[in-house]
Design an enzyme around this catalytic site. Sequence first.
Site, PDB file in Angstrom:
ATOM      1  N   GLN A  82       0.898  -1.227  -0.108  1.00  0.00           N
ATOM      2  CA  GLN A  82       0.108  -0.102  -0.018  1.00  0.00           C
ATOM      3  C   GLN A  82       0.727   1.219  -0.099  1.00  0.00           C
ATOM      4  O   GLN A  82       2.078   1.236   0.213  1.00  0.00           O
ATOM      5  CB  GLN A  82      -1.007  -0.089   1.303  1.00  0.00           C
ATOM      6  CG  GLN A  82      -1.870   0.760   1.360  1.00  0.00           C
ATOM      7  CD  GLN A  82      -1.399   1.970   2.372  1.00  0.00           C
ATOM      8  OE1 GLN A  82      -0.402   1.881   3.001  1.00  0.00           O
ATOM      9  NE2 GLN A  82      -2.111   3.223   2.131  1.00  0.00           N
ATOM     10  N   ASN A  91       1.562   3.718   1.776  1.00  0.00           N
ATOM     11  CA  ASN A  91       2.534   4.195   3.189  1.00  0.00           C
ATOM     12  C   ASN A  91       3.496   3.266   3.207  1.00  0.00           C
ATOM     13  O   ASN A  91       4.542   3.432   4.114  1.00  0.00           O
ATOM     14  CB  ASN A  91       1.599   4.209   4.097  1.00  0.00           C
ATOM     15  CG  ASN A  91       0.547   5.618   4.100  1.00  0.00           C
ATOM     16  OD1 ASN A  91       0.887   6.284   3.022  1.00  0.00           O
ATOM     17  ND2 ASN A  91      -0.322   5.948   4.895  1.00  0.00           N
ATOM     18  N   LYS A  92       3.399   2.146   2.704  1.00  0.00           N
ATOM     19  CA  LYS A  92       4.583   0.988   3.123  1.00  0.00           C
ATOM     20  C   LYS A  92       6.096   1.275   2.871  1.00  0.00           C
ATOM     21  O   LYS A  92       6.089   2.005   1.535  1.00  0.00           O
ATOM     22  CB  LYS A  92       4.114  -0.316   2.584  1.00  0.00           C
ATOM     23  CG  LYS A  92       2.632  -0.712   3.166  1.00  0.00           C
ATOM     24  CD  LYS A  92       2.151  -0.648   4.539  1.00  0.00           C
ATOM     25  CE  LYS A  92       1.221  -1.538   5.301  1.00  0.00           C
ATOM     26  NZ  LYS A  92      -0.038  -0.846   5.266  1.00  0.00           N
ATOM     27  N   ASN A  93       6.985   0.708   3.218  1.00  0.00           N
ATOM     28  CA  ASN A  93       8.450   1.049   2.905  1.00  0.00           C
ATOM     29  C   ASN A  93       8.487   0.715   1.428  1.00  0.00           C
ATOM     30  O   ASN A  93       9.344   1.624   0.666  1.00  0.00           O
ATOM     31  CB  ASN A  93       9.432   0.000   3.464  1.00  0.00           C
ATOM     32  CG  ASN A  93       9.364   0.589   5.059  1.00  0.00           C
ATOM     33  OD1 ASN A  93       8.281   1.319   5.725  1.00  0.00           O
ATOM     34  ND2 ASN A  93      10.593   0.319   5.771  1.00  0.00           N
ATOM     35  N   ILE A  94       8.117  -0.354   0.806  1.00  0.00           N
ATOM     36  CA  ILE A  94       7.803  -0.566  -0.587  1.00  0.00           C
ATOM     37  C   ILE A  94       6.445  -0.495  -0.936  1.00  0.00           C
ATOM     38  O   ILE A  94       5.653  -1.330  -0.407  1.00  0.00           O
ATOM     39  CB  ILE A  94       8.583  -1.936  -0.924  1.00  0.00           C
ATOM     40  CG1 ILE A  94       9.922  -2.147  -0.548  1.00  0.00           C
ATOM     41  CG2 ILE A  94       8.253  -2.631  -2.297  1.00  0.00           C
ATOM     42  CD1 ILE A  94      11.028  -1.201  -1.450  1.00  0.00           C
TER      43      ILE A  94
END
Length: 404
Positions: free
Chosen positions: A202, A204-207
């Site tokens: 998603q 906001n995730k790091n990847i």
Amino acid sequence: MNAPAFLPFTRPAIDAATIADVGAVLASGWITSGPKVQAFEAKLSELFGGRPVRAFGNGTATMEVALRLAGIGPGDEVVTTAITWVATANVIHAVGARAVLVDVDPLTRNIDLDAVAAAVGPRTKAILPVYLSGLPVDLDRLYAIARRHGLRVIEDAAQAIGSRWIGSGLSGAIGASLNGAIGASLNGAIGAVGDLVSFSFQANKNITCAEGGCLVLNDAVEAERAERLRLQGVKRWGLDGMEVEEPGGKFNLTDINAAIGLGQLPHLDAITARRGELARLYFEAAARHGLRDLGIELPLPTQARGAITNWHMFQVVLPTDRIPGGRAAVMQALKELGIGTGVHYPALHLFRFYRELGWREGQLPQAERIGRAILTLPLFPAMDDADPDRVCAALARCCKDLLA
Ligand SMILES: *Cc1c(COP(=O)(O)O)cnc(C)c1O
């Protein structure tokens, strides 16, 4: 003097090559699931020591399929944490089972494994831990509990790409029983060992894929079933052969989204390192501005209790019982100083759906306290080195002004 630009709590970084690749997919004549998804799955599998990986349209769908693969349905219970994004428990109810919510450890803010062991009953089929802000739980203990009771484990590693578990015994007990020596060779990367491990991509995730997810599995039969459950339960062969043996969802990832993920993955190590550096600057700034003396609780250090976090979030717990207006007042004051913050997450059992199932305030005291007081501070790779100091200075000032 100009006010500094508003600092959001997170912001994705998509490079120009990735934007060009997305354009190429759009121009290619094939924009839904295709070669980009396959390439993305292959790259992810490399990252997870060669385990089978299947991509999904989002992390929620990934976990719903994982629960169905584990045979979880009506009458079953799944033990999970009360401090998580609502998706974690919602999917358990979506497949007709019941989420047994347990309290969190006040230092890790992750599921309390003593409480997990105590919550296992005759209907329990699985444990669903969450790695909040990317910090893994004690995987040795988790899998020991699962083995003792014959339970599946579905790891909600939505936030944990790039995190590691290096606690004692990983390469021995868990690695040997589940995935051979794979875990040891990858230094305990989350996803490289374990039962069913779910990630989210998603925004906001790091990847990120904008929206996306993936499931890491152990055997080809389950991987094939995951593929079918991902797309209507349809099994195809030859040019026109088609059968449906069980209904699946519409959970596939598109090539547009996979192209974004493919552009992100080569930066994983740099992203994780940059987040770690910013976390280090946060700890220094927190000490400089006396955050602990104001009663503000900081996260555990980067490497703690055998776990290495990817710093998906930098979260503090505010002394809200001494702040009239509580967390919202602090968030408003920070916003006026140009600093964005987030809430991850309110205690899940206090939402109406869960209260109507019988959950009550007072049952999970740590989750309730943390759910009221946890605050996510800005952390993303493109932040300036000076930003953590600016945030901590502002937080100290707001708390001093607001503390009763
Ligand atoms: C993001 C997230 C999810 C859901 O992932 P989506 O891709 O948004 O569906 C589930 N659990 C946790 C802990 C998350 O952070």
